[in-house]
Design an enzyme around this catalytic site. Structure first.
Site, PDB file in Angstrom:
ATOM      1  N   ARG A 165     -29.344 -32.732  29.625  1.00 12.44           N
ATOM      2  CA  ARG A 165     -30.387 -33.872  29.937  1.00 12.44           C
ATOM      3  C   ARG A 165     -31.945 -33.059  30.095  1.00 12.44           C
ATOM      4  NH1 ARG A 165     -30.408 -35.165  34.758  1.00 12.44           N
ATOM      5  NH2 ARG A 165     -28.585 -34.033  35.674  1.00 12.44           N
TER       6      ARG A 165
ATOM      7  N   TYR B   5     -27.680 -35.668  22.672  1.00 10.77           N
ATOM      8  CA  TYR B   5     -26.681 -35.070  23.650  1.00 10.77           C
ATOM      9  C   TYR B   5     -26.546 -36.019  24.703  1.00 10.77           C
ATOM     10  CZ  TYR B   5     -24.225 -31.934  26.027  1.00 10.77           C
ATOM     11  OH  TYR B   5     -22.924 -31.128  26.844  1.00 10.77           O
ATOM     12  N   GLY B   6     -25.405 -36.250  25.430  1.00  9.14           N
ATOM     13  CA  GLY B   6     -25.140 -36.751  26.466  1.00  9.14           C
ATOM     14  C   GLY B   6     -25.906 -37.677  26.962  1.00  9.14           C
ATOM     15  N   GLY B   7     -26.153 -37.446  28.493  1.00 11.55           N
ATOM     16  CA  GLY B   7     -27.144 -38.207  29.262  1.00 11.55           C
ATOM     17  C   GLY B   7     -28.504 -38.715  28.788  1.00 11.55           C
TER      18      GLY B   7
ATOM     19  N   LYS C 207     -26.641 -42.552  32.334  1.00 21.20           N
ATOM     20  CA  LYS C 207     -27.681 -42.230  33.394  1.00 21.20           C
ATOM     21  C   LYS C 207     -29.076 -43.152  33.100  1.00 21.20           C
ATOM     22  CE  LYS C 207     -25.294 -38.661  34.731  1.00 21.20           C
ATOM     23  NZ  LYS C 207     -24.493 -38.574  36.004  1.00 21.20           N
TER      24      LYS C 207
ATOM     25  N   HIS D 170     -24.769 -42.536  42.012  1.00 21.52           N
ATOM     26  CA  HIS D 170     -24.008 -41.242  41.412  1.00 21.52           C
ATOM     27  C   HIS D 170     -22.753 -40.933  42.321  1.00 21.52           C
ATOM     28  CE1 HIS D 170     -24.998 -37.160  39.564  1.00 21.52           C
ATOM     29  NE2 HIS D 170     -24.093 -37.779  38.825  1.00 21.52           N
TER      30      HIS D 170
ATOM     31  N   SER E  77     -25.150 -33.330  40.385  1.00 23.88           N
ATOM     32  CA  SER E  77     -24.310 -32.521  39.385  1.00 23.88           C
ATOM     33  C   SER E  77     -23.859 -31.324  39.485  1.00 23.88           C
ATOM     34  CB  SER E  77     -25.165 -32.593  38.215  1.00 23.88           C
ATOM     35  OG  SER E  77     -25.582 -34.082  37.983  1.00 23.88           O
ATOM     36  N   ALA E  78     -22.541 -31.024  39.127  1.00 25.82           N
ATOM     37  CA  ALA E  78     -21.931 -29.539  39.189  1.00 25.82           C
ATOM     38  C   ALA E  78     -21.372 -29.443  40.936  1.00 25.82           C
ATOM     39  CB  ALA E  78     -22.697 -28.744  38.556  1.00 25.82           C
ATOM     40  N   CYS E  79     -21.255 -30.408  41.392  1.00 26.26           N
ATOM     41  CA  CYS E  79     -20.797 -30.011  42.805  1.00 26.26           C
ATOM     42  C   CYS E  79     -19.665 -30.832  43.136  1.00 26.26           C
ATOM     43  CB  CYS E  79     -21.877 -30.695  43.846  1.00 26.26           C
ATOM     44  SG  CYS E  79     -23.445 -29.892  43.803  1.00 26.26           S
TER      45      CYS E  79
ATOM     46  N   ASN F  71     -13.834 -33.418  39.984  1.00 21.81           N
ATOM     47  CA  ASN F  71     -12.766 -32.701  40.853  1.00 21.81           C
ATOM     48  C   ASN F  71     -12.158 -33.432  41.823  1.00 21.81           C
ATOM     49  OD1 ASN F  71     -14.547 -29.972  39.906  1.00 21.81           O
ATOM     50  ND2 ASN F  71     -12.229 -29.470  40.369  1.00 21.81           N
TER      51      ASN F  71
ATOM     52  N   ASP G  40     -18.045 -40.679  38.238  1.00 24.46           N
ATOM     53  CA  ASP G  40     -19.452 -40.334  38.149  1.00 24.46           C
ATOM     54  C   ASP G  40     -20.402 -41.230  38.881  1.00 24.46           C
ATOM     55  OD1 ASP G  40     -21.564 -38.436  37.225  1.00 24.46           O
ATOM     56  OD2 ASP G  40     -22.028 -39.860  35.667  1.00 24.46           O
TER      57      ASP G  40
ATOM     58  N   ARG H 269     -18.870 -30.202  27.445  1.00 23.53           N
ATOM     59  CA  ARG H 269     -18.330 -31.371  27.912  1.00 23.53           C
ATOM     60  C   ARG H 269     -17.151 -31.939  27.091  1.00 23.53           C
ATOM     61  NH1 ARG H 269     -21.036 -33.826  32.814  1.00 23.53           N
ATOM     62  NH2 ARG H 269     -22.993 -32.350  32.970  1.00 23.53           N
TER      63      ARG H 269
ATOM     64  N   PHE I 189     -10.754 -27.920  46.467  1.00 25.75           N
ATOM     65  CA  PHE I 189      -9.926 -28.436  45.772  1.00 25.75           C
ATOM     66  C   PHE I 189      -9.011 -29.199  46.328  1.00 25.75           C
ATOM     67  CE2 PHE I 189     -12.082 -24.674  43.624  1.00 25.75           C
ATOM     68  CZ  PHE I 189     -12.729 -25.320  42.652  1.00 25.75           C
TER      69      PHE I 189
ATOM     70  N   ASN J  35      -9.094 -30.063  50.049  1.00 25.83           N
ATOM     71  CA  ASN J  35     -10.171 -31.026  50.395  1.00 25.83           C
ATOM     72  C   ASN J  35      -9.278 -32.255  50.974  1.00 25.83           C
ATOM     73  OD1 ASN J  35     -12.065 -29.273  49.901  1.00 25.83           O
ATOM     74  ND2 ASN J  35     -12.470 -30.259  47.793  1.00 25.83           N
TER      75      ASN J  35
HETATM   76  P1  GTP Z   1     -21.514 -34.191  36.959  1.00 25.77           P
HETATM   77  O1  GTP Z   1     -20.347 -34.646  36.071  1.00 25.77           O
HETATM   78  O2  GTP Z   1     -22.562 -33.388  35.903  1.00 25.77           O
HETATM   79  O3  GTP Z   1     -22.290 -35.471  37.735  1.00 25.77           O
HETATM   80  O4  GTP Z   1     -20.993 -33.047  38.097  1.00 25.77           O
HETATM   81  P2  GTP Z   1     -19.795 -33.262  39.061  1.00 25.77           P
HETATM   82  O5  GTP Z   1     -20.107 -33.440  40.342  1.00 25.77           O
HETATM   83  O6  GTP Z   1     -18.580 -34.143  38.381  1.00 25.77           O
HETATM   84  O7  GTP Z   1     -19.285 -31.718  39.236  1.00 25.77           O
HETATM   85  P3  GTP Z   1     -18.023 -31.037  38.685  1.00 25.77           P
HETATM   86  O8  GTP Z   1     -16.650 -31.767  38.963  1.00 25.77           O
HETATM   87  O9  GTP Z   1     -18.139 -30.880  36.889  1.00 25.77           O
HETATM   88  O10 GTP Z   1     -18.404 -29.665  39.282  1.00 25.77           O
HETATM   89  C1  GTP Z   1     -17.505 -28.633  39.115  1.00 25.77           C
HETATM   90  C2  GTP Z   1     -18.114 -27.477  40.032  1.00 25.77           C
HETATM   91  O11 GTP Z   1     -17.938 -27.593  41.299  1.00 25.77           O
HETATM   92  C3  GTP Z   1     -17.190 -26.189  39.492  1.00 25.77           C
HETATM   93  O12 GTP Z   1     -18.064 -24.928  39.726  1.00 25.77           O
HETATM   94  C4  GTP Z   1     -16.061 -26.316  40.506  1.00 25.77           C
HETATM   95  O13 GTP Z   1     -15.500 -24.824  40.582  1.00 25.77           O
HETATM   96  C5  GTP Z   1     -16.796 -26.669  41.704  1.00 25.77           C
HETATM   97  N1  GTP Z   1     -16.025 -27.294  42.741  1.00 25.77           N
HETATM   98  C6  GTP Z   1     -15.359 -28.273  42.800  1.00 25.77           C
HETATM   99  N2  GTP Z   1     -14.539 -28.567  43.639  1.00 25.77           N
HETATM  100  C7  GTP Z   1     -14.827 -27.644  44.538  1.00 25.77           C
HETATM  101  C8  GTP Z   1     -14.299 -27.277  45.864  1.00 25.77           C
HETATM  102  O14 GTP Z   1     -13.874 -27.993  46.290  1.00 25.77           O
HETATM  103  N3  GTP Z   1     -14.797 -25.923  46.521  1.00 25.77           N
HETATM  104  C9  GTP Z   1     -15.466 -24.937  45.496  1.00 25.77           C
HETATM  105  N4  GTP Z   1     -15.700 -24.000  46.117  1.00 25.77           N
HETATM  106  N5  GTP Z   1     -16.146 -25.536  44.340  1.00 25.77           N
HETATM  107  C10 GTP Z   1     -15.656 -26.596  43.816  1.00 25.77           C
HETATM  108 MN    MN Z   2     -18.276 -34.908  36.551  1.00 26.94          MN
HETATM  109 MN    MN Z   3     -23.106 -36.956  36.873  1.00 24.49          MN
END
Ligand code: GTP
Ligand code: MN
Ligand code: MN
Length: 616
Positions: A88, A231-233, A240, A260, A282-284, A288, A307, A399, A524, A527
Site C-alpha cells: 500500500r 497491488y492488493g489494498g 481498505k 480493522h 497490520s502484521a500483528c 493468526n 481482517d 500474499r 499463537f 493465546n
Molecule cells: P494484515 O493482514 O496486514 O492486516 O495483518 P495481520 O494482523 O493479519 O497480521 P498477520 O497475522 O499476518 O501477522 C503475522 C505476524 O504476527 C507474524 O510475524 C507472526 O509471527 C506474528 N504473530 C502472530 N501471532 C503471534 C503471537 O501470538 N506471538 C508472536 N510472538 N508473534 C505472533
Molecule cells: Mn491478515
Molecule cells: Mn489488514
C-alpha cells in the site's frame, strides 16, 4: 517440467449475458468512465467460474500469471509484481472531504474539486488498448441488514480475479442495483495504456503499473479513484478503500462501525458460544488469531473474518457484526505448519499467490512455510535462488488470496445475514515493553481509551524504557476515512447507545520481551489461555485485580498449566512500572494534542484517571 496453456480467449468471449445495465445511473457512470479512459472493450463481469477460468487462462497466455502444478495446487496461480508495486502507498492515499478538518491530522487531505480535475487528467486515455471490466460486488451476505453494494471499474484482469475471491461478485448484484439498492462507486486503472494519444502502440509488460500513484477517497460522495498500482489494498477497492475508509464515514453518519478487526466464534468446553472481534495493526497477528488452534483442552475457535468487521447495534440492543469480505488476502511469510496450519490447509487450491517463490516442481514456497528451504527456487523477482543467496525468496509482503469458505475452521454461520452478537472486543499492538499480556477495560470509555492508544515501539526499546511510539489508534491509522478524534467520539456514542448491552473490552500484547530481547509469551495457539480468561471474566468466574491501567488476572487467574514459564516470566508479562507508564502518558497527551479541541473530553478524563492512579 512444462505446463501447456489452453488457447487464449479474447474478452469478447466473456459475459455474453450483458452489454449494459437498465439502471440509468450505473449505465451513465460506466459510459462516462469509458469515455474518459477510452478502453477497447467494456465487459460486464458475471462472477461465474467460467469467467474466472477464461481470465486466468488469458493471463497465463500473456505471461502475467504462472499456473502452479495442479497436482500440488489445483487451479492456483502465481503473480509477480513490478518491484515498485509491492505494498500500500500511504503517502499517495488521499481523503478528499469537502472540509479539510474532517480528514484530520492523520490523513493526507486534498481539496476535492482540484483533485477531481487532477484525476480527470490522469485517467484520460489510461485504458487505451485494454478492456474495461465492470465488477459488481456485495460486501457482506447479499441483502443482509449490515451489507453494502459496490461496483469497481478496473482495467486489470488480475484485480477481477482477486475481487471474485475477496467479495461476492457478479450478476446478482447488478439485479439488486437495478432494483434500487444504493452502491459505492470505485474506479481503478493500472495506468499503463497500450496505445498513446497519437495511436502509437507499445508492448505490454508482465506487471503493468505506473510510477505515479493515486489512492483517492471522496467520503462525502462515497467514491474511490485508484491509479497506477495493481497491488492488493491499492487496487482491490472493496477492501481498505471501501470497507474501511468509505465505510467508516458511512458508519459515522449512520450509527455503525467499520473496523480493522478479525472476527471469531469461541466455544467453551461446556459448549457455550462467544463471539469476539479484535483490532491489531497490520502484521500483528489478526489472521493468526482468527484461525487459532487452542492448546487448552475442550476449547474451539472458529473463523468468521481475518481482517475487517462491520458492527451495528441490533434490534435486541446488542452489537452485531459481519465479515464483509468473502476471502482472505493474507501475508504469506511466517505462515507455516507450526504458526498457522489452518491457513496452510485453506490454500490447498483455488488460490492466487502474489510475490512468493516458485519451486522447481511448480508449487510455491515462502520463508516460514517449512523450516528448511528447498535447495533451489525462482524468487519473487523471477531470479534463481538458493539458500546461500542471502536474500528472501518471497517478498516480505507477499500474499495469498483464497476464499474464506475453503478455511477448515470457518464457522457454519459465518455468512449469517444479520451477523453474530459480539461478547468481547480486543485491542492489541506490538509492544516490547509496558503493556501487559492482557488487561480488561473497566468500562466502555476506558476501552475506547485503550483502543485510541494502540501503539508499537519504533525500535525495540529496552525493557523499562519508553521509546518513540508509532501510534495506530484502533489499528485504523491508514484506514480511518475521517478525523480520528471524531472517530473516537463516534465510538463513545455507540457505547452510550449500547449501554449495559455493550461488549466487554480487553487489551492484549503478545509481544512483550525480556532482557535478552526474546518474546516472553509463547503466543499463537497458547493465546487460547488469554481467551479463556476473558470468557471466565464474562461469565463472572474469574477475579481480577484493579491496577492503574486496567483489570489484570490475579496471581493464579491465568491458566498457565504446562507452559514453560518461570515466576519471573509471569511477573514480567504483567509488570506495570509507574515511571515508564507516566512517561507514556506524557506521550499520549502529546498525541491527543495533535487533534486539538476535537479530542473527546471523556478520553482526556481517562488519561487523567490513569495518571492519578499511577501516582497513588
Ligand atoms: P494484515 O493482514 O496486514 O492486516 O495483518 P495481520 O494482523 O493479519 O497480521 P498477520 O497475522 O499476518 O501477522 C503475522 C505476524 O504476527 C507474524 O510475524 C507472526 O509471527 C506474528 N504473530 C502472530 N501471532 C503471534 C503471537 O501470538 N506471538 C508472536 N510472538 N508473534 C505472533
Ligand atoms: Mn491478515
Ligand atoms: Mn489488514
Amino acid at each position: 517440467m512444462t505446463l501447456t496453456n489452453p488457447p487464449v480467449h479474447t474478452p469478447e468471449t466473456l459475459s455474453p449475458k450483458r452489454t449494459g445495465s437498465t439502471d440509468p445511473n450505473l449505465q451513465a457512470w460506466v459510459d462516462e468512465i469509458a469515455r474518459l479512459t477510452q478502453p477497447d472493450a467494456v465487459v460486464w463481469c458475471d462472477g461465474s467460474p467460467r469467467e474466472a477460468s477464461i481470465l486466468s487462462r488469458q493471463l497465463v497466455a500473456e505471461g502475467k500469471l504462472i499456473r502452479l502444478n495442479p497436482e500440488w495446487r489445483p487451479n492456483s496461480f502465481l503473480a509477480r509484481t513490478n518491484p515498485k508495486d509491492v505494498a500500500r502507498v500511504e503517502d499517495r492515499t488521499f481523503i478528499c472531504s469537502n472540509d479539510e478538518a474532517d480528514a484530520g491530522p492523520t490523513n493526507n487531505w486534498a481539496e476535492p474539486t482540484a483533485m477531481r480535475e487532477e484525476l480527470q487528467g490522469v485517467f484520460a486515455g489510461s485504458m487505451r488498448g485494454r478492456t474495461l471490466y465492470v465488477v459488481p460486488f456485495s460486501m457482506g451476505p447479499l441483502g443482509g441488514p449490515i451489507s453494502q453494494l459496490g461496483v469497481e471499474i478496473t482495467d486489470s484482469p488480475y484485480v477481477v480475479l482477486n475481487m471474485g475471491i475477496m467479495t461476492r461478485m457478479g450478476e446478482q448484484i447488478l439485479t439488486m442495483i437495478e432494483a434500487g439498492d444504493p452502491w459505492v462507486h470505485t474506479v481503478h486503472s493500472i495506468g499503463y495504456p497500450l496505445v498513446d494519444a497519437n495511436g502509437v502502440k507499445r508492448d505490454d509488460v508482465e506487471w503493468p503499473c505506473n510510477d505515479t500513484k493515486y489512492i483517492v477517497q471522496f467520503p462525502d460522495t462515497r467514491e474511490v479513484w485508484s491509479y497506477g498500482s495493481g497491488y492488493g489494498g491499492n487496487a482491490l477497492l472493496s477492501k481498505k478503500s471501501f470497507a474501511l475508509r468509505i465505510a467508516s464515514v458511512m458508519g459515522r453518519d449512520e450509527g455503525w462501525l467499520a473496523e480493522h478487526m478479525l472476527l471469531i466464534k469461541l466455544i467453551s468446553p461446556e459448549g457455550k458460544v462467544f463471539h469476539v472481534s479484535a483490532a491489531f495493526p497490520s502484521a500483528c497477528g489478526k489472521t493468526n488469531l482468527s484461525m487459532l488452534q487452542p492448546t487448552i483442552p475442550g476449547w474451539k475457535v472458529e473463523t468468521i473474518g481475518d481482517d475487517i468487521a462491520w458492527l451495528r447495534q441490533g434490534e435486541d440492543g446488542r452489537l452485531w457484526a459481519i465479515n464483509p469480505e468473502a476471502g482472505f488476502f493474507g501475508v504469506a511469510p511466517g505462515t507455516g505448519e507450526t504458526t498457522n496450519p489452518t491457513a496452510v490447509a485453506t490454500m490447498w487450491g483455488n488460490t492466487i499467490f502474489t510475490n512468493v517463490a516458485l519451486r522447481d516442481d511448480g508449487d510455491v514456497w515462502w520463508e516460514g512455510l517449512t523450516d528448511t528451504p528447498p535447495a533451489h527456487l525462482i524468487d519473487w523477482q523471477g531470479k534463481d535462488w538458493t539458500p546461500a543467496s542471502g536474500r528472501p525468496a518471497a517478498h516480505p509482503n507477499s500474499r495469498f488470496t483464497v476464499a474464506a469458505a475453503q478455511c477448515p475452521s470457518i464457522a457454519d454461520d459465518w455468512e449469517a445475514a444479520g451477523g453474530v452478537p459480539i461478547d468481547a472486543i480486543i485491542f492489541g499492538g506490538r509492544r516490547a515493553t509496558n503493556v501487559p499480556l492482557v488487561a480488561q477495560a473497566r468500562n466502555w470509555k476506558h476501552g475506547v481509551f485503550m483502543g485510541a492508544t494502540i501503539s508499537s515501539e519504533k525500535t525495540a526499546a529496552a525493557e523499562g524504557t519508553v521509546g518513540e511510539l508509532r501510534r495506530d489508534p484502533f489499528a485504523m491509522l491508514p484506514f480511518c476515512g475521517y478525523n480520528m478524534a471524531d472517530y473516537w467520539a463516534h465510538w463513545l456514542a455507540v457505547g452510550k447507545s449500547l449501554g449495559t448491552k455493550a461488549p466487554a473490552i480487553f487489551q492484549v500484547n503478545w509481544f512483550r520481551k525480556d532482557e535478552d530481547g526474546s518474546f516472553i509469551w509463547p503466543g499463537f495457539g497458547e493465546n487460547s489461555r488469554v481467551l479463556e480468561w476473558m470468557v471466565r471474566r464474562l461469565e463472572g468466574q474469574a477475579e481480577a485485580r484493579d491496577t492503574p491501567i486496567g483489570l489484570l488476572p490475579t496471581a493464579d487467574g491465568l491458566n498457565v498449566e504446562g507452559l514453560d514459564l518461570s515466576e519471573k516470566d509471569l511477573e514480567q508479562l504483567f509488570a506495570i512500572d509507574p515511571a515508564s507508564w507516566l512517561a507514556e502518558c506524557d506521550l499520549t497527551e502529546e498525541y491527543f494534542n495533535k487533534f486539538g479541541d476535537r479530542v473527546p473530553p471523556a478520553l482526556l478524563a481517562e488519561l487523567a484517571s490513569v495518571r492519578y492512579h499511577l501516582k497513588d
